[in-house]
Design an enzyme around this catalytic site. Structure first.
Site, PDB file in Angstrom:
ATOM      1  N   GLY A  14      33.429  40.020  12.727  1.00 26.04           N
ATOM      2  CA  GLY A  14      33.401  40.542  14.089  1.00 26.04           C
ATOM      3  C   GLY A  14      32.527  41.766  14.255  1.00 26.04           C
ATOM      4  O   GLY A  14      32.586  42.447  15.282  1.00 26.04           O
ATOM      5  N   SER A  15      31.717  42.055  13.241  1.00 28.59           N
ATOM      6  CA  SER A  15      30.847  43.229  13.366  1.00 28.59           C
ATOM      7  C   SER A  15      29.590  42.902  14.157  1.00 28.59           C
ATOM      8  O   SER A  15      28.807  43.774  14.491  1.00 28.59           O
ATOM      9  CB  SER A  15      30.467  43.743  11.981  1.00 28.59           C
ATOM     10  N   SER A  26      26.505  37.789  12.932  1.00 32.00           N
ATOM     11  CA  SER A  26      26.056  36.434  13.270  1.00 32.00           C
ATOM     12  C   SER A  26      25.454  36.384  14.671  1.00 32.00           C
ATOM     13  O   SER A  26      24.507  35.632  14.927  1.00 32.00           O
ATOM     14  CB  SER A  26      27.214  35.457  13.181  1.00 32.00           C
ATOM     15  N   GLU A  48      25.213  33.571   6.503  1.00 30.26           N
ATOM     16  CA  GLU A  48      26.304  33.290   5.557  1.00 30.26           C
ATOM     17  C   GLU A  48      26.122  31.917   4.912  1.00 30.26           C
ATOM     18  O   GLU A  48      27.078  31.160   4.744  1.00 30.26           O
ATOM     19  CB  GLU A  48      27.658  33.382   6.262  1.00 30.26           C
TER      20      GLU A  48
END
Lengths: 267, 321
Positions: A40-41, A44, A163
């Protein structure tokens, strides 16, 4: 002007909270950047805005001097490719050959040229013997390599790995990293989004994201000496680096420091 | 679940493999229509022998085609039996009473048990089934002693009934063989591309055949993936106590929902990610694209098309005469 420039980029899915807030990044050609951050930073989301899959609320993105907009997205996507997390959900073709061809088909490249490029890039990622195989008969790592070949075949020179190793077994993961190293050596610009610090250590520079903001963006060696950056972002330094930092070794103990670094890299 | 085969495509060489999928689709369609136009068993038998000769020339093993027929066998048998029993026109060929006594019942049960036991032990399931069906007939026909459970009834086979049933079965046989040859020798991707190209003229009335073909090929691509997923979810739910094989219908339905809901959610997420992946690789719906798999139409296709047109024309002529 840098090869990739992100200026005051702000993005939000709804009106209330910004997933990305005033992000400024400059990336030079041929650099290997690791983007680290907790869930949630916004790491992506950053990747998706870079390839124009999401439209920023504010701010601009320049790639090779060209501003990213709805009109230029087609041109820009020729330069920048993205390998996603789930190997299965990005495999479009029925066979390996079809999948490597997919991007080129969209670029209207003539068939003869496609065939020779497929052979060339399949060889590069060591998938030449699998060209007629179906995705169901491939491992996750092999599918990710096919995705890389598909991007290379489009002549992109920036690859984002979102990722891309997180769903692979340790062996395939190591192998994929090996291929990323080769790509870096070939002069491609690499942006690797990950939450694995050991993986990030391989990069030239590390970008730490925290709550949608750029928390730090520095050379790997320098940033690893600043423990607080990681603890603040809910990330954990590898133990060996932690030791190296806390020992505050003087120049005399350079050898020990180097050994500890080496250890972190191998892991 | 890695070895799910989609379609029946078996790689090989021979005449049919070298044909363009468009040719094959059109030819199969034409020949199917002609088969429907034929009116006598004799004509059908000629058509069947021509089909078999073609298979031999095309070096397709009859065994594989027969295997392809297997799932349809039950349908064929039932068509045959219903035609024979229900069609009561023409002169009766066989007509005799059948009995159903207490002994008939006992024998039937015995025959059934023997059949099931043998079916478990031996591998000739079809032969056994026919033997069982035959023995049912023999029992009904000849076991006339003991107390009758129902009144004796009449069993008759009429001439036209027999003819019709043979006719229908041969017709089905030819049609299924034709479509088996098509799917046996054509890759699913080629088949979709063939359909796409054939439907291309419909673009004028707003039918986008390219997107249609893409949808089909992506579905084909994801069938094994989704099967895998279903398997995983079933195991996951089973480990939480779900039981997919037993229980009442109501319970079973509940279990199926526990499978379907996650599958749909995952499918939606998947489709979004896939759309992203496609877009990032410069896919624009409806735009012009080059293709890696090209179809080529050569003299063999011309010959095959001409042949199928001749067959169609011939059967139309036969019909009119």
């Amino acid at each position: 002007m840098s090869y990739i420039e992100v200026k005051d980029l702000t993005f939000s899915y709804n009106e209330k909270t910004n997933v990305l807030e005033a992000v400024n990044i400059n990336i030079e050609k041929g650099e290997w950047i690791a983007v680290l951050g907790h869930n949630g930073s916004g790491k992506s989301t950053l990747a998706k805005t870079l390839v124009g899959l999401l439209e920023p609320k504010e701010g601009e993105i320049f790639i090779d001097g060209q501003i990213l907009s709805e009109e230029s997205a087609y041109e820009i996507r020729k330069k920048i490719g993205i390998v996603f997390q789930n190997p299965d959900n990005q495999f479009v073709g029925v066979t390996v050959r079809d999948d490597i061809a997919f991007g080129m088909e969209n670029l209207c490249i003539p068939r003869e040229e496609m065939l020779s490029k497929i052979d060339f890039y399949a060889k590069k990622v060591n998938m030449l013997d699998f060209l007629d195989k179906e995705p169901a008969n491939l491992s996750g790592g092999q599918k990710q390599r096919v995705a890389i070949a598909g991007i290379l075949a489009m002549q992109s020179d920036i690859i984002i790995f979102d990722e891309a190793t997180s769903m692979l077994d340790p062996f395939s993961r190591e192998e994929l990293i090996k291929y990323i190293k080769t790509l870096h050596k070939d002069g491609l610009t690499i942006i690797m989004i990950t939450h694995d610090i050991n993986e990030a250590l391989l990069a030239d520079k590390i970008l730490v994201m925290n709550k949608g903001k750029v928390y730090a963006f520095e050379e790997t060696e320098t940033i690893m000496k600043k423990k607080e950056i990681f603890t603040d972002s809910h990330l954990e330094l590898p133990v060996s680096l932690d030791i190296a930092n806390s020992l505050e070794l003087s120049d005399k103990h350079k050898e020990i420091r180097e050994k500890l670094w080496e250890y972190a890299l191998i892991k | 679940m890695k070895s799910i085969i989609i379609g029946q495509y078996i790689p090989g060489k021979g005449m049919f493999y070298k044909l363009d999928p468009r040719t094959k689709i059109v030819a199969v369609l034409f020949i199917m229509i002609s088969v429907f136009l034929l009116q006598t068993i004799f004509q059908l038998l000629i058509a069947l022998s021509v089909a078999i000769i073609l298979l031999l020339i095309g070096r397709i093993s009859l065994l594989k085609v027969l295997k392809g027929l297997k799932p349809i066998m039950i349908l064929l048998i039932f068509t045959f039996i219903f035609q024979i029993i229900l069609n009561r026109e023409g002169t009766p060929l066989i007509s005799h009473p059948m009995y159903f006594t207490i002994f008939t019942l006992i024998f039937l049960i015995l025959a059934f048990i023997i059949w099931r036991v043998l079916a478990k032990l031996l591998r000739f399931r079809f032969t056994l089934f026919f033997l069982f069906a035959g023995s049912v007939y023999v029992i009904l026909r000849f076991v006339d002693f003991g107390d009758a459970l129902i009144e004796p009834f009449n069993f008759a086979i009429y001439q036209s009934g027999l003819e019709m049933s043979i006719f229908v079965v041969i017709r089905l046989l030819i049609i299924i063989t034709l479509s088996t040859v098509l799917t046996l020798t054509t890759k699913p991707t080629d088949l979709t591309q063939g359909i796409e190209k054939l439907l291309h003229p419909l673009k004028r009335i707003g039918f986008d055949s390219e997107s249609f073909a893409l949808i089909i090929s992506i579905s084909l691509r994801y069938i094994p993936t989704i099967f895998d997923e279903a398997n995983k979810i079933m195991l996951a739910q089973a480990s939480r106590g779900a039981d997919f094989s037993e229980g009442k219908l109501k319970d079973k339905l509940k279990q199926v929902i526990s499978l379907l809901v996650p599958m749909f959610i995952i499918a939606f997420m998947r489709s979004e990610e896939l759309a992203n992946a496609m877009e990032s690789r410069n896919f624009v719906p409806g735009e012009k694209r080059t293709r890696i798999n090209e179809l080529n139409f050569n003299y063999k296709d011309v010959l095959a098309t001409v042949f199928s047109i001749l067959v169609l024309a011939g059967s139309i002529v036969l019909r009119v005469i």
